[in-house]
Design a protein around this motif. Structure first.
Motif, PDB file in Angstrom:
ATOM      1  N   ALA A  58       0.707  -1.317   0.123  1.00  0.00           N
ATOM      2  CA  ALA A  58       0.144  -0.088   0.030  1.00  0.00           C
ATOM      3  C   ALA A  58       0.929   1.086   0.053  1.00  0.00           C
ATOM      4  O   ALA A  58       0.669   2.234  -0.760  1.00  0.00           O
ATOM      5  CB  ALA A  58      -0.847  -0.007   1.015  1.00  0.00           C
ATOM      6  N   TYR A  59       1.954   1.037   0.667  1.00  0.00           N
ATOM      7  CA  TYR A  59       2.961   2.357   0.927  1.00  0.00           C
ATOM      8  C   TYR A  59       3.370   2.591  -0.399  1.00  0.00           C
ATOM      9  O   TYR A  59       3.680   3.650  -0.900  1.00  0.00           O
ATOM     10  CB  TYR A  59       3.951   2.186   2.092  1.00  0.00           C
ATOM     11  N   GLU A  61       2.541   1.859  -3.496  1.00  0.00           N
ATOM     12  CA  GLU A  61       1.577   2.760  -4.461  1.00  0.00           C
ATOM     13  C   GLU A  61       1.395   4.223  -4.239  1.00  0.00           C
ATOM     14  O   GLU A  61       1.544   4.972  -5.142  1.00  0.00           O
ATOM     15  CB  GLU A  61       0.056   2.053  -4.365  1.00  0.00           C
ATOM     16  N   ARG A  62       1.421   4.563  -2.877  1.00  0.00           N
ATOM     17  CA  ARG A  62       1.262   5.929  -2.725  1.00  0.00           C
ATOM     18  C   ARG A  62       2.532   6.866  -2.793  1.00  0.00           C
ATOM     19  O   ARG A  62       2.703   7.800  -3.398  1.00  0.00           O
ATOM     20  CB  ARG A  62       1.018   6.254  -0.982  1.00  0.00           C
ATOM     21  N   CYS A  63       3.933   6.030  -2.584  1.00  0.00           N
ATOM     22  CA  CYS A  63       5.363   6.579  -3.005  1.00  0.00           C
ATOM     23  C   CYS A  63       5.318   6.847  -4.257  1.00  0.00           C
ATOM     24  O   CYS A  63       5.825   7.891  -4.717  1.00  0.00           O
ATOM     25  CB  CYS A  63       6.318   5.642  -2.468  1.00  0.00           C
ATOM     26  N   ARG A  65       3.147   7.525  -6.495  1.00  0.00           N
ATOM     27  CA  ARG A  65       2.223   8.702  -7.158  1.00  0.00           C
ATOM     28  C   ARG A  65       2.928  10.134  -6.518  1.00  0.00           C
ATOM     29  O   ARG A  65       2.950  10.975  -7.050  1.00  0.00           O
ATOM     30  CB  ARG A  65       0.923   8.721  -6.567  1.00  0.00           C
ATOM     31  N   ILE A  66       3.650   9.975  -5.215  1.00  0.00           N
ATOM     32  CA  ILE A  66       4.109  11.182  -4.825  1.00  0.00           C
ATOM     33  C   ILE A  66       5.298  11.630  -5.427  1.00  0.00           C
ATOM     34  O   ILE A  66       5.530  12.482  -5.557  1.00  0.00           O
ATOM     35  CB  ILE A  66       4.372  10.887  -2.977  1.00  0.00           C
TER      36      ILE A  66
END
Length: 312
Positions: A58-59, A61-63, A65-66
């Motif tokens: 999950a982290y 996928e966020r990374c 995008r960020i």
């Protein structure tokens, strides 16, 4: 975040450290500090493999995008002075590299002098993220829907045989006569099976798989087998042309053309399109468009295509 996503992408601390030009110990410490800061375990480590935990996935996928947003923000502020730099990893086939890319690469480096290219030759499907490849150039319909596939050209094919083979076995005048001949058959790198030949004239369409004494999945070996009179072969016109001109190959059934195949530049769709990938894909698309053998048009006339359209 960059260290963590690179480890996930390539599946190895050593390869991630090499790609980021960092000591492995430094990269390992970065990941450990990140896990301590977050208070969760991101990666499962064993002596044989690395896997992502549920929290880590999950982290990740966020990374992604960020980091893409950060890169885009920086590029928007430095657009006028932004020069693509770093190492661009491109994977393609030997034929496309030799016939199209390599003769024009000096122009690419002149336009983008701060880029270095790692050019690998591999006809098989690969995992771009795991292998650390930015772009692949492939012939045929894409089979991976996780990739963006931009069509850049087409591979025109014909049937060819050596004069020695034709003198010994005769020259077929109709597709039905092909079954009396031997072929050099090509093995699909995806399925491992021999690839049949589609032939067409007007509304007449047929597909044939000839008996063969030899089949191979290597383009250079395939051409050599045809030159050494092992049978009729389905060869890219651009590759066969020099041998036709020298008299070592003769085109068979020229009035029954075999379908062309799409050529695409492909890259992962879940990653931000970096400046180096963007300029290369645009450059290579223009390069193929202007090539007399691989462009979408030939002699000023559009070429029909029966393949599905690829993503723009």
């Amino acid at each position: 975040m960059q260290a963590f996503t690179r480890v996930v992408d390539v599946g190895s601390f050593a390869r991630a450290a090499e790609a980021m030009d960092l000591p492995k110990a430094t990269l390992t410490r970065l990941i450990q500090n990140l896990e301590t800061h977050l208070g969760v375990k991101l990666l499962h480590r064993t002596t044989r493999r690395i896997s992502v935990t549920t929290d880590g996935a999950a982290y990740y996928e966020r990374c992604v995008r960020i980091l893409a947003d950060v890169e885009e923000a920086e590029q928007s502020l430095t657009h006028q002075n932004n020069t693509p730099r770093g190492t661009l990893c491109v994977d393609t086939t030997a034929g496309l590299a030799q016939l199209v890319l390599i003769p024009k690469l000096h122009e690419f480096f002149a336009a983008y002098p701060e880029l270095k290219m790692e050019l690998t030759i591999n006809g098989k499907p690969i995992d771009l993220l795991k292998e650390g490849v930015d772009v692949v150039l492939r012939v045929g319909d894409p089979v991976d829907d996780t990739m963006v596939a931009r069509r850049i050209g087409q591979l025109r094919l014909g049937l060819y045989a050596s004069p020695v083979y034709l003198k010994r076995n005769g020259t077929p005048a109709q597709p039905s006569e092909l079954m009396q001949h031997r072929a050099v058959n090509y093995l699909s790198n995806r399925t491992g099976r021999e690839v049949p030949w589609p032939l067409g004239q007007g509304e007449q369409r047929t597909e044939m798989l000839l008996p063969s004494s030899i089949s191979t999945n290597d383009g250079d070996v395939y051409l050599s087998c045809a030159l050494e009179s092992h049978g009729i072969a389905r060869i890219a016109r651009a590759m066969a042309l020099p041998y036709v001109e020298s008299g070592r190959l003769v085109e068979v059934l020229p009035d029954w053309p075999t379908d062309s195949l799409p050529i695409a530049a492909m890259y992962p769709q879940n990653r931000h399109l970096s400046a180096k990938v963007r300029v290369f894909v645009n450059w290579v698309a223009e390069l193929f468009a202007q090539h007399p053998q691989f462009g979408e048009t030939q002699a000023g006339q559009p070429q029909p295509s029966r393949q599905p359209k690829l993503a723009a």
